[in-house]
Design a protein around this motif. Sequence first.
Motif, short mmCIF file in Angstrom:
data_model
loop_
_atom_site.label_atom_id
_atom_site.label_comp_id
_atom_site.label_asym_id
_atom_site.label_seq_id
_atom_site.Cartn_x
_atom_site.Cartn_y
_atom_site.Cartn_z
N MET A 95 -7.49 -7.66 5.74
CA MET A 95 -6.34 -6.79 5.93
C MET A 95 -6.07 -6.10 4.59
O MET A 95 -6.22 -6.72 3.54
CB MET A 95 -5.15 -7.66 6.34
N VAL A 96 -5.73 -4.83 4.65
CA VAL A 96 -5.38 -4.08 3.45
C VAL A 96 -3.99 -3.50 3.67
O VAL A 96 -3.72 -2.96 4.74
CB VAL A 96 -6.38 -2.92 3.19
N PHE A 97 -3.13 -3.65 2.67
CA PHE A 97 -1.85 -2.96 2.82
C PHE A 97 -1.69 -1.89 1.76
O PHE A 97 -1.97 -2.11 0.58
CB PHE A 97 -0.65 -3.93 2.85
N LYS A 130 0.28 0.38 -0.76
CA LYS A 130 1.44 0.09 -1.60
C LYS A 130 2.27 1.35 -1.79
O LYS A 130 1.77 2.45 -1.72
CB LYS A 130 0.96 -0.43 -2.97
N GLU A 174 3.15 -1.74 3.13
CA GLU A 174 4.19 -2.70 2.81
C GLU A 174 5.54 -2.16 3.26
O GLU A 174 5.73 -0.96 3.31
CB GLU A 174 4.19 -3.02 1.31
N ALA A 175 6.53 -3.01 3.56
CA ALA A 175 6.46 -4.44 3.45
C ALA A 175 6.37 -5.11 4.83
O ALA A 175 5.58 -6.00 5.04
CB ALA A 175 7.69 -4.97 2.73
N ILE A 204 -0.46 4.30 -1.70
CA ILE A 204 -1.78 4.27 -2.34
C ILE A 204 -2.61 3.11 -1.79
O ILE A 204 -2.10 2.04 -1.46
CB ILE A 204 -1.65 4.11 -3.87
N VAL A 205 -3.91 3.37 -1.69
CA VAL A 205 -4.88 2.33 -1.34
C VAL A 205 -6.05 2.47 -2.31
O VAL A 205 -6.58 3.58 -2.48
CB VAL A 205 -5.38 2.45 0.11
N MET A 246 -6.42 -8.45 1.62
CA MET A 246 -6.14 -9.87 1.80
C MET A 246 -7.23 -10.51 2.65
O MET A 246 -7.55 -10.00 3.74
CB MET A 246 -4.76 -10.07 2.43
N HIS A 304 -3.68 -6.95 -2.26
CA HIS A 304 -3.82 -5.55 -1.83
C HIS A 304 -4.74 -5.58 -0.60
O HIS A 304 -4.30 -5.33 0.50
CB HIS A 304 -4.37 -4.70 -2.98
N ILE A 351 3.13 -6.09 6.80
CA ILE A 351 2.13 -7.01 6.25
C ILE A 351 1.90 -8.23 7.14
O ILE A 351 0.77 -8.59 7.44
CB ILE A 351 2.53 -7.43 4.82
#
Lengths: 205, 205
Positions: free
Chosen positions: A86-88, A90, A68-69, A118-119, B40, B38, A72
Amino acid sequence: MYQSEIGVYRMNFLEERILKDGIVKEGNVLKVDSFLNHQMDVALLDEIGKEFHRRFADLKITKVLTIEASGIAIAYAAARCFGVPMVFAKKAKSINIDGDMYTAEVESFTHKNKNQIIVSKKFLSKDDKVLIIDDFLANGCALQGLISITEAAGGSVEGIGIVIEKGFQFGGRSIRNLGYRLESLAIVDSMDAATKTIVFREQGT
Amino acid sequence: MYQSEIGVYRMNFLEERILKDGIVKEGNVLKVDSFLNHQMDVALLDEIGKEFHRRFADLKITKVLTIEASGIAIAYAAARCFGVPMVFAKKAKSINIDGDMYTAEVESFTHKNKNQIIVSKKFLSKDDKVLIIDDFLANGCALQGLISITEAAGGSVEGIGIVIEKGFQFGGRSIRNLGYRLESLAIVDSMDAATKTIVFREQGT
């Protein structure tokens, strides 16, 4: 067309847009906030997503990972072309995230601070073939965090797609030296706030 | 189909997905991190974007406004259907942002802290007809910040599209009472971590 010392280089759509709407500021700051990381041109994002898909079409990507951000929207644009989630990552611990997560420490060039990223372990596994996407690459700290998280999960970093790389900083070179397949849609080799010029590295497509 | 006390309610695609993959936690926390904020699901995001476009198709939207981070992909999904730029409010002052910006103070329900949110004055004007988009609506603080910024710019808030509203908190009611056209794709009227049940408010479509 961009006149360089060694001939004529045909810029891609992104390089053209950066020359048109990017603003060079003192301190090697390139502002692209009118189309990429504050206001976003959705047609340009669509085109960026398609271009990443074209460049990495030979890979069996299972997941697109970003942070992020501003990554995204770009990661979503790419992930929808691959048809994968898709994973972002944080930037701060949230009470909405379980304890079971991969973490890495990342220093921000822009904000001059450190963040933990973190994921959740639920969303990356040893079977994942990951395409990492981000908007900017400068010293590569964010990218190294995402690589480290992917590898901690046992997944493989199949490719890395960057929208704008600052070629005069060391991030891109060190990540390529490590053997990763890194593609940047535009590599800025130098820029000058006084003369308002941007020099792109000439790349094959 | 969802059996309620007063009959049979046909859930929409989002309510179905929340029942399937959402996780209810103690403290009225609804985790949708496997598909919405998180990791998507890009096909779901596409569908959410189309649904917002369908619901607000009568408005001459010129800009979609959201707040980082998890609103970004949703706002992009909507903005590409309207064919207008998307702007996301940022949560902290960045050296990459000029001094000329609209600001509002926002309290986060999730993180229990206060943030200043900012939008550059370049990207909102008195001519803008704005659709505000966000993933969650609880106490409405983030939304009030985005409304306040739009109106400070002299623009009009034409509509507000929320993915999941916590109907048992006061945000949605107070914003509707102020006369704004607010549509939430799913309104959770109650949830119970012990019995793992979620009750949606029945809405027309």
